[in-house]
Design an enzyme around this catalytic site. Structure first.
Site, PDB file in Angstrom:
ATOM      1  N   GLN A 106     -26.206 -20.657 -83.760  1.00 34.09           N
ATOM      2  CA  GLN A 106     -26.780 -22.009 -83.788  1.00 34.09           C
ATOM      3  C   GLN A 106     -25.669 -23.022 -84.038  1.00 34.09           C
ATOM      4  O   GLN A 106     -25.909 -24.219 -84.024  1.00 34.09           O
ATOM      5  CB  GLN A 106     -27.786 -22.138 -84.927  1.00 34.09           C
ATOM      6  CG  GLN A 106     -29.021 -21.282 -84.766  1.00 34.09           C
ATOM      7  CD  GLN A 106     -29.889 -21.356 -86.014  1.00 34.09           C
ATOM      8  OE1 GLN A 106     -30.584 -22.319 -86.247  1.00 34.09           O
ATOM      9  NE2 GLN A 106     -29.813 -20.328 -86.831  1.00 34.09           N
ATOM     10  N   HIS A 124     -27.489 -24.255 -79.804  1.00 33.03           N
ATOM     11  CA  HIS A 124     -27.582 -25.697 -80.062  1.00 33.03           C
ATOM     12  C   HIS A 124     -26.431 -26.481 -79.434  1.00 33.03           C
ATOM     13  O   HIS A 124     -26.126 -27.595 -79.871  1.00 33.03           O
ATOM     14  CB  HIS A 124     -27.684 -25.951 -81.575  1.00 33.03           C
ATOM     15  CG  HIS A 124     -28.975 -25.450 -82.164  1.00 33.03           C
ATOM     16  ND1 HIS A 124     -29.182 -25.284 -83.507  1.00 33.03           N
ATOM     17  CD2 HIS A 124     -30.133 -25.074 -81.557  1.00 33.03           C
ATOM     18  CE1 HIS A 124     -30.418 -24.823 -83.705  1.00 33.03           C
ATOM     19  NE2 HIS A 124     -31.002 -24.675 -82.546  1.00 33.03           N
ATOM     20  N   CYS A 135     -26.832 -39.062 -66.127  1.00 34.70           N
ATOM     21  CA  CYS A 135     -26.865 -38.197 -64.943  1.00 34.70           C
ATOM     22  C   CYS A 135     -26.481 -36.758 -65.267  1.00 34.70           C
ATOM     23  O   CYS A 135     -26.473 -35.913 -64.372  1.00 34.70           O
ATOM     24  CB  CYS A 135     -25.953 -38.752 -63.843  1.00 34.70           C
ATOM     25  SG  CYS A 135     -24.192 -38.483 -64.140  1.00 34.70           S
ATOM     26  N   ASN A 225     -26.994 -13.731 -96.715  1.00 37.86           N
ATOM     27  CA  ASN A 225     -27.061 -15.138 -97.139  1.00 37.86           C
ATOM     28  C   ASN A 225     -27.071 -15.138 -98.675  1.00 37.86           C
ATOM     29  O   ASN A 225     -27.778 -14.324 -99.270  1.00 37.86           O
ATOM     30  CB  ASN A 225     -28.370 -15.760 -96.601  1.00 37.86           C
ATOM     31  CG  ASN A 225     -28.404 -17.262 -96.693  1.00 37.86           C
ATOM     32  OD1 ASN A 225     -28.079 -17.834 -97.731  1.00 37.86           O
ATOM     33  ND2 ASN A 225     -28.800 -17.912 -95.623  1.00 37.86           N
TER      34      ASN A 225
HETATM   35  P1  OAD Z   1     -28.545 -24.823 -92.732  1.00 37.99           P
HETATM   36  O1  OAD Z   1     -27.589 -25.844 -93.226  1.00 37.99           O
HETATM   37  O2  OAD Z   1     -29.990 -25.157 -92.637  1.00 37.99           O
HETATM   38  O3  OAD Z   1     -28.483 -23.532 -93.666  1.00 37.99           O
HETATM   39  C1  OAD Z   1     -27.278 -22.943 -94.022  1.00 37.99           C
HETATM   40  C2  OAD Z   1     -27.559 -21.604 -94.677  1.00 37.99           C
HETATM   41  O4  OAD Z   1     -26.310 -21.019 -94.974  1.00 37.99           O
HETATM   42  C3  OAD Z   1     -28.332 -21.701 -96.001  1.00 37.99           C
HETATM   43  O5  OAD Z   1     -29.394 -20.760 -95.987  1.00 37.99           O
HETATM   44  C4  OAD Z   1     -27.275 -21.310 -97.052  1.00 37.99           C
HETATM   45  O6  OAD Z   1     -27.852 -20.590 -98.142  1.00 37.99           O
HETATM   46  C5  OAD Z   1     -26.368 -20.410 -96.244  1.00 37.99           C
HETATM   47  N1  OAD Z   1     -24.981 -20.329 -96.733  1.00 37.99           N
HETATM   48  C6  OAD Z   1     -24.261 -21.248 -97.397  1.00 37.99           C
HETATM   49  N2  OAD Z   1     -23.020 -20.803 -97.625  1.00 37.99           N
HETATM   50  C7  OAD Z   1     -22.943 -19.554 -97.059  1.00 37.99           C
HETATM   51  C8  OAD Z   1     -21.910 -18.583 -96.915  1.00 37.99           C
HETATM   52  N3  OAD Z   1     -20.693 -18.796 -97.426  1.00 37.99           N
HETATM   53  N4  OAD Z   1     -22.196 -17.432 -96.284  1.00 37.99           N
HETATM   54  C9  OAD Z   1     -23.434 -17.212 -95.765  1.00 37.99           C
HETATM   55  N5  OAD Z   1     -24.445 -18.095 -95.857  1.00 37.99           N
HETATM   56  C10 OAD Z   1     -24.209 -19.249 -96.489  1.00 37.99           C
HETATM   57  O7  OAD Z   1     -27.956 -24.297 -91.353  1.00 37.99           O
HETATM   58  P2  OAD Z   1     -28.664 -23.605 -90.117  1.00 37.99           P
HETATM   59  O8  OAD Z   1     -29.707 -22.614 -90.541  1.00 37.99           O
HETATM   60  O9  OAD Z   1     -27.599 -23.132 -89.207  1.00 37.99           O
HETATM   61  O10 OAD Z   1     -29.536 -27.749 -85.439  1.00 37.99           O
HETATM   62  O11 OAD Z   1     -29.381 -24.832 -89.456  1.00 37.99           O
HETATM   63  C11 OAD Z   1     -30.041 -24.636 -88.264  1.00 37.99           C
HETATM   64  C12 OAD Z   1     -29.983 -25.851 -87.443  1.00 37.99           C
HETATM   65  O12 OAD Z   1     -30.469 -26.955 -88.214  1.00 37.99           O
HETATM   66  C13 OAD Z   1     -28.594 -26.330 -87.063  1.00 37.99           C
HETATM   67  O13 OAD Z   1     -28.085 -25.631 -85.970  1.00 37.99           O
HETATM   68  C14 OAD Z   1     -28.865 -27.745 -86.717  1.00 37.99           C
HETATM   69  C15 OAD Z   1     -29.875 -28.140 -87.767  1.00 37.99           C
HETATM   70  O14 OAD Z   1     -30.938 -28.801 -87.317  1.00 37.99           O
HETATM   71  C16 OAD Z   1     -29.368 -28.781 -84.615  1.00 37.99           C
HETATM   72  O15 OAD Z   1     -28.556 -29.655 -84.801  1.00 37.99           O
HETATM   73  C17 OAD Z   1     -30.274 -28.714 -83.434  1.00 37.99           C
END
Ligand code: OAD
Length: 256
Positions: A106, A124, A135, A225
């Site tokens: 993502q 994403h 366009c 996580n």
């Molecule tokens: P989030 O910012 O929602 O979540 C990040 C996750 O990473 C959390 O569950 C943290 O606990 C975990 N985390 C933090 N540090 C970590 C580490 N060192 N190792 C492993 N895990 C860790 O990010 P996403 O789930 O990627 O989309 O968010 C999904 C989407 O939300 C993004 O791609 C973005 C946003 O909307 C768009 O822009 C369309």
């Protein structure tokens, strides 16, 4: 001294019994490289904005210069950072010939690629892909000027084809995922043996639905996580570790 990494024994068993593994990575994958996760508070110029308020077609329509400046700043930040030990471990794992291995992300950064991995799907989009907002013509990275310092507003360049504004090639809230990428991810979920969901809050659909789909087709689902997420209750194995600690330890254990 940091705590030693404790690999869940069930995970090692699951890997030994799997011929195909897919990693679904989220923002936490890149956190230890220094990329703030999506839902972390922002700093500096951007402290007063929520990312959810900038990553939308409505924000772009209201103030393209603000949104453009934010994405250029994020791209510049990522360029200055390096893949972490977790990205590198995945690249090494993928190079093993005894396994069908894929990475679906993502993340809009390029840290998997810079660690040497091929990414099957950037669900994403990418911080380094640009296209015309009108366009859809792609605009080469070499044509984009990255400012040396952060600014809170920068006018986006114009498309050579139609004169429309150039926009970031990322998926905004309310927009559809790129179809070929989503289909590729879907196909993997139908047949894969083991899915590792690394560093995602699993809050944003449809990406968050992929591990649930894989589970319904018979895959084992593992969450890596440090915190609880929306996926936790549906995962077969939950490992409370960070990406840059867990993945190298896992690679060493399965290579031993
Ligand atoms: P989030 O910012 O929602 O979540 C990040 C996750 O990473 C959390 O569950 C943290 O606990 C975990 N985390 C933090 N540090 C970590 C580490 N060192 N190792 C492993 N895990 C860790 O990010 P996403 O789930 O990627 O989309 O968010 C999904 C989407 O939300 C993004 O791609 C973005 C946003 O909307 C768009 O822009 C369309």
């Amino acid at each position: 001294m940091p705590n030693p990494v404790q690999i869940p024994p069930l995970l090692l068993d699951a890997i030994r019994h799997s011929r195909s593994v897919s990693v679904l990575s989220g923002a936490g994958m890149s956190a230890e490289s220094g990329v703030p996760t999506f839902r972390d508070a922002q700093t500096g110029l951007w402290a007063r904005f929520r990312p959810d308020d900038l990553a939308s077609p409505e924000a772009w329509d209201a103030d393209p210069a603000l949104v453009w400046a934010w994405y250029l700043w994020r791209a510049k930040l990522v360029r200055e950072l390096e893949p972490n030990a977790g990205h590198r471990a995945l690249a090494e794992w993928a190079s093993r010939r005894d396994l069908d291995f894929s990475i679906i992300t993502q993340n809009v950064d390029d840290l998997h690629e810079r660690a040497g991995s091929e990414v099957l799907a950037h669900l994403h989009g990418s911080l380094f892909a640009f296209r015309c907002a009108d366009c859809d013509a792609p605009s080469p990275l070499s044509s984009i000027e990255f400012p040396a310092e952060a600014h809170d507003r920068i006018d986006p360049p114009r498309c050579d084809e139609c004169g429309g504004l150039i926009r970031p090639g990322v998926v905004w809230f309310g927009e559809s995922l790129p179809l070929p990428e989503f289909q590729a991810a879907h196909e993997v979920m139908e047949t894969v043996d083991l899915v590792l969901v690394v560093g995602s809050s699993s809050m944003v659909f449809p990406a968050a639905g992929l591990p649930l789909m894989a589970r319904s087709f018979g895959a084992s689902v593992v969450e890596i996580n440090p915190s609880d997420t929306q996926l936790t209750e549906s995962a077969h194995i939950v490992w409370r570790e960070t990406a840059a600690r867990a993945l190298p330890a896992l690679l060493s254990a399965i290579s031993a």
